[in-house]
Design a protein around this motif. Structure first.
Motif, short mmCIF file in Angstrom:
data_model
loop_
_atom_site.label_atom_id
_atom_site.label_comp_id
_atom_site.label_asym_id
_atom_site.label_seq_id
_atom_site.Cartn_x
_atom_site.Cartn_y
_atom_site.Cartn_z
N HIS A 28 0.95 -1.19 0.10
CA HIS A 28 -0.10 -0.06 0.04
C HIS A 28 0.90 1.36 -0.02
N CYS A 29 2.10 1.28 0.76
CA CYS A 29 2.73 2.26 0.98
C CYS A 29 3.36 2.90 -0.52
N LEU A 30 3.68 1.52 -1.11
CA LEU A 30 4.66 1.79 -2.58
C LEU A 30 3.39 2.53 -3.44
N LEU A 31 2.26 1.87 -3.54
CA LEU A 31 1.25 2.52 -4.28
C LEU A 31 1.00 3.92 -3.91
N GLY A 32 0.76 4.32 -2.64
CA GLY A 32 0.55 5.64 -2.40
C GLY A 32 1.84 6.65 -2.84
N LEU A 33 3.05 5.99 -2.93
CA LEU A 33 4.08 6.93 -3.21
C LEU A 33 3.81 7.10 -4.92
N HIS A 34 3.19 6.40 -5.73
CA HIS A 34 3.15 6.43 -6.94
C HIS A 34 1.68 7.33 -7.33
N GLY A 35 0.84 7.63 -6.18
CA GLY A 35 -0.11 8.45 -6.46
C GLY A 35 -1.45 7.54 -6.61
N ASP A 137 12.60 10.94 -4.22
CA ASP A 137 13.10 11.37 -5.30
C ASP A 137 12.43 10.52 -6.53
N GLN A 138 12.05 11.27 -7.82
CA GLN A 138 11.68 10.48 -8.86
C GLN A 138 10.24 10.23 -8.74
N PHE A 139 9.27 10.64 -7.99
CA PHE A 139 8.19 10.33 -7.46
C PHE A 139 7.14 11.77 -7.48
N ARG A 140 6.02 11.72 -7.43
CA ARG A 140 5.21 12.84 -7.54
C ARG A 140 4.18 12.80 -6.19
N PRO A 141 3.98 14.08 -5.87
CA PRO A 141 2.86 14.27 -4.87
C PRO A 141 1.39 14.07 -5.74
N GLY A 142 0.60 13.61 -5.22
CA GLY A 142 -0.72 13.33 -5.78
C GLY A 142 -1.74 12.41 -5.14
N ARG A 143 -2.38 11.72 -5.45
CA ARG A 143 -3.33 10.77 -5.06
C ARG A 143 -2.50 9.95 -3.92
N GLY A 144 -2.95 9.80 -2.64
CA GLY A 144 -2.16 8.98 -1.81
C GLY A 144 -1.14 9.95 -0.93
N ALA A 145 -0.15 9.09 -0.72
CA ALA A 145 0.86 9.83 0.19
C ALA A 145 1.81 10.69 -0.67
N GLY A 146 2.06 10.16 -1.81
CA GLY A 146 3.29 11.15 -2.89
C GLY A 146 4.41 10.83 -2.28
#
Length: 245
Positions: A28-35, A137-146
Motif C-alpha cells: 500500500h505504501c508503495l502504491l501511495g508513493l506512485h499516487g 526522489d523521482q516520484f510525485r505528490p498526488g493521490r495518496g501519500a506522494g
C-alpha cells in the motif's frame, strides 16, 4: 493515524538497514508513493529470503510495533486475502488493524538481482540500480501519500515501470488462484493513475512486457487470450483454477 506518517515508515526502513537487511518498499505504501489511491492497511517491505530472521528481529525492536496476538487467525495471514500474505508481520500498537510486514524477494521481485548491501543507505537515486529510486526522489505528490518529503532516511522503492513488470509477472504466475485477480487489478491501477497522468515510461519495460502492455492499452485482444499469451511468453504453465479453491 500519526504512526502511518512518512517518518514512521522511514524509521522501519532505517531499522532494517541498520540490521544489515536491505529492503524495498512494497504494498500500500508503495502504491501511495506512485499516487495510486489505496486504503493503507499495512507498511510492507521486500527483503532477501535469507534475511528473514534478522529482519523480523529488527522490526520486533521497533517502537510503535507489537507482536501479532494471534497469528493463526490474524487477517494479515488469512487464506481469504486477495493478495499474498507477508512471511512476517507485527501490528501497530495504536491499532491492530494496521500491520508492518516483510515479504520474500522470491515471492515478489524474484526477477531482479538479489537485494544486497549495495542498496543500504544510498545517498541518492543515482547510487541505485535503474529499477529503484529513493522514495524522496523521482516520484510525485498526488493521490495518496506522494513523494517522501525528506531524504534523511533512505527508503528504496520501485520505479513505476519496474512495479508494472512485477504486477504483470505476478498476474501471470497467480492467475487461476485466489490471489490472481490482485495482479490484474494493480495493472489496471497503474494504467489508470500512473500512466494516464504521464508518470510511466512504458518504453523502459523490457520485452515481452512492453509488447503485452501495449496490447492491453489497445484493448483489441480478449483478456483471456492476452493472459494465455503472456503466460506462454513467460513460460508459465496454465493451472487448474480449482487447485487453489
Amino acid at each position: 493515524m500519526p504512526t502511518l506518517s512518512q517518518p514512521f515508515v522511514a524509521s522501519l526502513a532505517r531499522a532494517l538497514n541498520t540490521a544489515q537487511v536491505p529492503c524495498v518498499l512494497w504494498g500500500h505504501c508503495l502504491l501511495g508513493l506512485h499516487g495510486v489511491p489505496s486504503i493503507v492497511g499495512s507498511i510492507d517491505f521486500v527483503i532477501s529470503d535469507d534475511c528473514l530472521k534478522a529482519g523480523a528481529e529488527a522490526l520486533a525492536q521497533c517502537k510503535g510495533l507489537v507482536p501479532c496476538p494471534d497469528p493463526q487467525s490474524c487477517p494479515a495471514t488469512s487464506n481469504e486475502r486477495h493478495s499474498q500474505p507477508p512471511v512476517f508481520h507485527a501490528h501497530l500498537d495504536d491499532g491492530l488493524e494496521v500491520t508492518a510486514g516483510l515479504y520474500f524477494q522470491s515471492d515478489t521481485l524474484w526477477f531482479l538481482p538479489r537485494l544486497d548491501d549495495s542498496i543500504l543507505f544510498p545517498a541518492s537515486s543515482a547510487d541505485l540500480p535503474p529499477y529503484f529510486a529513493l522514495a524522496s526522489d523521482q516520484f510525485r505528490p498526488g493521490r495518496g501519500a506522494g513523494v517522501f518529503k525528506s531524504a534523511t532516511d533512505a527508503v528504496v522503492a520501485l520505479r513505476s515501470h519496474a512495479l508494472l513488470e512485477a504486477y504483470m509477472r505476478l498476474y501471470a504466475r497467480d492467475q487461476g488462484k485466489r490471489v490472481g485477480s490482485f495482479g490484474m487489478a494493480m495493472i489496471a491501477y497503474i494504467q489508470l493513475y500512473v500512466d494516464a497522468d504521464g508518470f510511466l515510461d512504458a518504453d523502459l519495460l523490457p520485452e515481452p512486457f512492453r509488447k503485452f502492455y501495449r496490447e492491453l492499452q489497445e484493448g483489441k485482444k480478449p483478456i483471456r487470450q492476452w493472459m494465455l499469451e503472456l503466460k506462454a511468453a513467460l513460460g508459465v504453465e496454465e493451472e487448474d483454477p480449482e487447485s487453489d479453491s
